[in-house]
Scaffold this motif. Structure first.
Motif, PDB file in Angstrom:
ATOM      1  N   LEU A  37       0.830  -1.210   0.000  1.00  0.00           N
ATOM      2  CA  LEU A  37       0.000   0.000   0.000  1.00  0.00           C
ATOM      3  C   LEU A  37       0.866   1.263   0.000  1.00  0.00           C
ATOM      4  O   LEU A  37       0.647   2.189   0.775  1.00  0.00           O
ATOM      5  CB  LEU A  37      -0.961   0.002   1.200  1.00  0.00           C
ATOM      6  N   THR A  38       1.863   1.258  -0.860  1.00  0.00           N
ATOM      7  CA  THR A  38       2.755   2.404  -0.991  1.00  0.00           C
ATOM      8  C   THR A  38       2.787   2.827  -2.450  1.00  0.00           C
ATOM      9  O   THR A  38       2.185   2.189  -3.312  1.00  0.00           O
ATOM     10  CB  THR A  38       4.196   2.065  -0.554  1.00  0.00           C
ATOM     11  N   ASP A  39       3.504   3.903  -2.705  1.00  0.00           N
ATOM     12  CA  ASP A  39       3.670   4.381  -4.071  1.00  0.00           C
ATOM     13  C   ASP A  39       5.159   4.552  -4.330  1.00  0.00           C
ATOM     14  O   ASP A  39       5.653   5.651  -4.536  1.00  0.00           O
ATOM     15  CB  ASP A  39       2.911   5.692  -4.264  1.00  0.00           C
ATOM     16  N   LEU A  40       5.881   3.436  -4.279  1.00  0.00           N
ATOM     17  CA  LEU A  40       7.337   3.472  -4.456  1.00  0.00           C
ATOM     18  C   LEU A  40       7.742   3.902  -5.856  1.00  0.00           C
ATOM     19  O   LEU A  40       8.819   4.433  -6.056  1.00  0.00           O
ATOM     20  CB  LEU A  40       7.932   2.081  -4.196  1.00  0.00           C
ATOM     21  N   THR A  61      17.594   0.800  -5.531  1.00  0.00           N
ATOM     22  CA  THR A  61      16.946   0.501  -4.252  1.00  0.00           C
ATOM     23  C   THR A  61      16.020   1.641  -3.859  1.00  0.00           C
ATOM     24  O   THR A  61      16.337   2.814  -4.071  1.00  0.00           O
ATOM     25  CB  THR A  61      17.983   0.271  -3.129  1.00  0.00           C
ATOM     26  N   ASN A  62      14.887   1.275  -3.319  1.00  0.00           N
ATOM     27  CA  ASN A  62      13.910   2.230  -2.787  1.00  0.00           C
ATOM     28  C   ASN A  62      13.581   1.802  -1.369  1.00  0.00           C
ATOM     29  O   ASN A  62      13.283   0.634  -1.131  1.00  0.00           O
ATOM     30  CB  ASN A  62      12.617   2.215  -3.613  1.00  0.00           C
ATOM     31  N   CYS A  63      13.646   2.756  -0.432  1.00  0.00           N
ATOM     32  CA  CYS A  63      13.333   2.459   0.967  1.00  0.00           C
ATOM     33  C   CYS A  63      12.068   3.192   1.391  1.00  0.00           C
ATOM     34  O   CYS A  63      11.839   4.325   0.980  1.00  0.00           O
ATOM     35  CB  CYS A  63      14.468   2.920   1.880  1.00  0.00           C
ATOM     36  N   VAL A  64      11.288   2.538   2.230  1.00  0.00           N
ATOM     37  CA  VAL A  64      10.107   3.174   2.793  1.00  0.00           C
ATOM     38  C   VAL A  64       9.897   2.609   4.198  1.00  0.00           C
ATOM     39  O   VAL A  64      10.173   1.447   4.453  1.00  0.00           O
ATOM     40  CB  VAL A  64       8.862   2.952   1.888  1.00  0.00           C
ATOM     41  N   VAL A  77      13.103  -2.130  -1.301  1.00  0.00           N
ATOM     42  CA  VAL A  77      12.793  -2.863  -2.521  1.00  0.00           C
ATOM     43  C   VAL A  77      13.956  -2.662  -3.479  1.00  0.00           C
ATOM     44  O   VAL A  77      14.317  -1.533  -3.804  1.00  0.00           O
ATOM     45  CB  VAL A  77      11.463  -2.396  -3.151  1.00  0.00           C
ATOM     46  N   VAL A  78      14.550  -3.776  -3.887  1.00  0.00           N
ATOM     47  CA  VAL A  78      15.658  -3.742  -4.833  1.00  0.00           C
ATOM     48  C   VAL A  78      15.092  -4.101  -6.199  1.00  0.00           C
ATOM     49  O   VAL A  78      14.576  -5.198  -6.396  1.00  0.00           O
ATOM     50  CB  VAL A  78      16.767  -4.750  -4.435  1.00  0.00           C
TER      51      VAL A  78
END
Length: 167
Positions: A37-40, A61-64, A77-78
């Motif tokens: 339920l994110t908008d990475l 890579t994106n971090c949340v 998320v890689v």
């Protein structure tokens, strides 16, 4: 003793690194955004297919930070744009294998050091491997990738349900 560790984990929060691998257009971004339920991937640009043919695999890579019912999760998320998109995909898994191995090496070095309190765990915990629903069965690239990575990370094969749109 295990109850104390569980309470400490809830208070501190958890780290989870998810790798997503598969050809462009298979719905990887959509699935990750839906799962958490994110908008990475809100600012992602679509690369024309003629440019993807020459592209090599990159690691992004994106971090949340996610919090639910008082439990914190640092989700990384890689993403692996370019995987399987080139005309010659002979060595496209090498950058991914190197990244996974490097993260384990960094973690081992941190664990062996003196200051072990603030170790950030960037090891890849799970890999979602997207398989194209088009064609007949697994491609050689699918088998080669999963064989080369299965002893380093848990792989979850996902048969993609991509909504193909004309661009």
């Amino acid at each position: 003793s295990s109850g104390i560790n569980a309470e400490y984990g809830v208070k501190k929060g958890f780290e989870f690194t998810l790798m997503v691998v598969g050809e462009s257009g298979l719905g990887k971004s959509t699935l990750v955004n839906s799962l958490f339920l994110t908008d990475l991937y809100n600012a992602r640009e679509i690369i024309p297919s003629k440019d993807r043919i020459k592209k090599t695999v990159t690691i992004e890579t994106n971090c949340v930070e996610i919090e639910e019912k008082g439990v914190r999760l640092r989700l990384t998320v890689v993403d692996t744009p370019g995987f399987g998109d080139a005309l010659n995909n002979e060595k496209c898994e090498e950058a991914i294998i190197k990244y996974v191995s490097d993260q384990y090496e960094f973690y081992l070095q941190d664990e062996s050091g003196l200051n072990r309190r603030n170790i950030v765990d960037n090891r890849v915990h799970c890999c979602l491997y997207f398989i194209s629903p088009y064609g007949r069965g697994l491609k050689p690239i699918d088998i080669k990738f999963m064989k080369s990575l299965h002893d380093k990370v848990n792989i979850v094969p996902v048969i993609a349900k991509a909504a193909r749109t004309l661009r």
